[in-house]
Design an enzyme around this catalytic site. Structure first.
Site, PDB file in Angstrom:
ATOM      1  N   CYS A  40      18.080  68.434  54.738  1.00 50.09           N
ATOM      2  CA  CYS A  40      19.238  67.568  54.501  1.00 50.09           C
ATOM      3  C   CYS A  40      19.756  66.994  55.815  1.00 50.09           C
ATOM      4  O   CYS A  40      20.089  67.739  56.736  1.00 50.09           O
ATOM      5  CB  CYS A  40      20.353  68.335  53.804  1.00 50.09           C
ATOM      6  SG  CYS A  40      21.817  67.306  53.516  1.00 50.09           S
ATOM      7  N   LYS A  98      11.726  73.102  51.822  1.00 50.24           N
ATOM      8  CA  LYS A  98      11.675  71.635  51.915  1.00 50.24           C
ATOM      9  C   LYS A  98      12.250  71.242  53.264  1.00 50.24           C
ATOM     10  O   LYS A  98      13.330  71.696  53.650  1.00 50.24           O
ATOM     11  CB  LYS A  98      12.488  70.979  50.794  1.00 50.24           C
ATOM     12  CG  LYS A  98      12.400  69.450  50.792  1.00 50.24           C
ATOM     13  CD  LYS A  98      13.043  68.867  49.534  1.00 50.24           C
ATOM     14  CE  LYS A  98      12.772  67.363  49.441  1.00 50.24           C
ATOM     15  NZ  LYS A  98      13.653  66.555  50.289  1.00 50.24           N
ATOM     16  N   ASP A 158       9.724  57.769  49.350  1.00 47.84           N
ATOM     17  CA  ASP A 158       9.346  56.383  49.007  1.00 47.84           C
ATOM     18  C   ASP A 158       8.402  56.234  47.822  1.00 47.84           C
ATOM     19  O   ASP A 158       7.872  55.145  47.612  1.00 47.84           O
ATOM     20  CB  ASP A 158       8.735  55.665  50.218  1.00 47.84           C
ATOM     21  CG  ASP A 158       9.724  55.464  51.350  1.00 47.84           C
ATOM     22  OD1 ASP A 158      10.932  55.575  51.093  1.00 47.84           O
ATOM     23  OD2 ASP A 158       9.288  55.221  52.487  1.00 47.84           O
ATOM     24  N   GLY A 204      12.430  61.701  44.173  1.00 49.27           N
ATOM     25  CA  GLY A 204      13.881  61.831  44.216  1.00 49.27           C
ATOM     26  C   GLY A 204      14.578  60.592  43.694  1.00 49.27           C
ATOM     27  O   GLY A 204      14.749  60.407  42.487  1.00 49.27           O
ATOM     28  N   ARG A 205      14.946  59.704  44.609  1.00 46.10           N
ATOM     29  CA  ARG A 205      15.793  58.566  44.238  1.00 46.10           C
ATOM     30  C   ARG A 205      15.192  57.671  43.165  1.00 46.10           C
ATOM     31  O   ARG A 205      15.917  57.081  42.358  1.00 46.10           O
ATOM     32  CB  ARG A 205      16.110  57.746  45.501  1.00 46.10           C
ATOM     33  CG  ARG A 205      17.087  58.446  46.436  1.00 46.10           C
ATOM     34  CD  ARG A 205      17.256  57.701  47.739  1.00 46.10           C
ATOM     35  NE  ARG A 205      16.054  57.769  48.569  1.00 46.10           N
ATOM     36  CZ  ARG A 205      15.867  57.041  49.663  1.00 46.10           C
ATOM     37  NH1 ARG A 205      16.788  56.164  50.038  1.00 46.10           N
ATOM     38  NH2 ARG A 205      14.763  57.178  50.376  1.00 46.10           N
TER      39      ARG A 205
END
Length: 330
Positions: free
Chosen positions: A102, A141, A206, A228-229
């Site tokens: 993070c 991670k 990505d 993720g996004r």
């Protein structure tokens, strides 16, 4: 087949990333429905767990229908990490994951998340503490390094594997990049091709289309991909990637009716888990993503984010289905 401890995953699994204020049980359930093979909780502060912070404790909620599922923790204190891994183990997830990636300032400033990338010895000590506190598989991670001048993922991977980490997910950016700029997966490929590395290596960063997923799978040789996004407001991406891998063809794009159904389920499950009021309020940030690309949608969006009664929200969604029946995305 990919194995993490005694967890058996499909060949080339698709993982849902742990995302703060996103990867809660309702969203994870939606992604599981649409093909995610494994997922993780939002990241949880080790100190918050030990203090019995309500928000941290609530993030421990997991359900059998979403298995296999991991709970992710972060922190910069060895004792707190060991104790929090013991607490996590009591709710019986399938694994414990450590967040060393993070990049957010408030996390990094506490010597946690990507802040640990500047001190690999500390990273190893924190990881040992987590492993000591649980009998569950422990995974990590992380990122490539602090910045482009200090990429240390090769050392990190070897040292983490040596102390018992059973899988590693690498976000192909440095902390300095945050979520911007180009992700460089060549570093992930180098880790995967290291003959010393035997644990599964997952790539992250990505992946937003089936074509890109297949290209990265073939180009970099990783064991699986974490998304993720690209899944926010678009949980269909998991099954789309799987279908493309099998057939080389695209599934039909989700219709407006599909999108309404996903938003309706997300809202319903959020109210069930969080309570009616909080479920409605926290759902508001998701509507833009579910209905992205629909022309002249502003009026409906305004209604969705200002309406307080569940029955009225469901009525608005029904109206959206009727108004946009047969709508084709350009």
């Amino acid at each position: 087949m990919v194995k993490i401890g005694n967890i058996e995953l499909p060949e080339f699994p698709l993982l849902l990333a742990p995302m703060e204020d996103v990867s809660d049980p309702p969203f994870r359930r939606l992604c599981k429905t649409h093909g995610a093979d494994m997922m993780y909780s939002e990241f949880i502060s080790s100190e918050g767990l030990i203090r019995d912070a309500i928000k941290s404790r609530m993030k421990l909620d997991i359900f059998d229908y979403e298995r296999p599922v991991g709970i992710q923790i972060f922190g910069g204190d060895e004792e707190a990490m060991e104790m929090s891994s013991k607490i996590v183990s009591t709710v019986k997830p399938d694994l414990v994951d450590i967040n060393f990636g993070c990049p957010v300032k408030k996390v990094v400033c506490r010597g946690a998340g990507a802040g640990v990338l500047k001190d690999v010895d500390l990273m190893v000590r924190l990881t040992k503490a987590v492993i000591k506190g649980t009998d569950l598989p422990v995974t990590v991670k992380t990122r490539l390094g602090w910045d482009e001048n200090s990429i240390n993922i090769d050392e990190v991977a070897e040292r983490l594997q040596d102390i018992g980490v059973q899988a590693l997910t690498i976000h192909a950016r440095t902390r300095a990049q945050m979520y911007k700029g180009h992700s460089d997966w060549s570093h992930i490929a180098r880790v995967k091709n290291n003959p010393r590395i035997t644990m599964p290596i997952f790539g992250n960063g990505d992946i937003d289309s089936p074509e890109k997923a297949l290209h990265y799978k073939n180009e970099y040789g990783i064991d699986g991909i974490m998304i993720g996004r690209a899944a926010i407001g678009y949980p269909w991406i998991f099954n789309e990637i799987k279908h493309y891998f099998k057939t080389g063809e695209h599934l039909p794009a989700p219709t407006v009716i599909d999108r309404v159904e996903a938003a309706r389920n997300h809202l319903k499950w959020s109210m069930e888990w969080k309570g009616e009021r909080l479920g409605i309020v926290e759902m508001r940030r998701h509507y833009t993503n579910y209905f992205k690309g629909i022309h002249s949608f502003k009026e409906f969006k305004q209604k969705l984010v200002t309406t307080d009664a569940p029955e009225d929200l469901f009525a608005i969604m029904k109206e959206i289905e009727q108004v946009y029946a047969g709508y084709e995305f350009v």
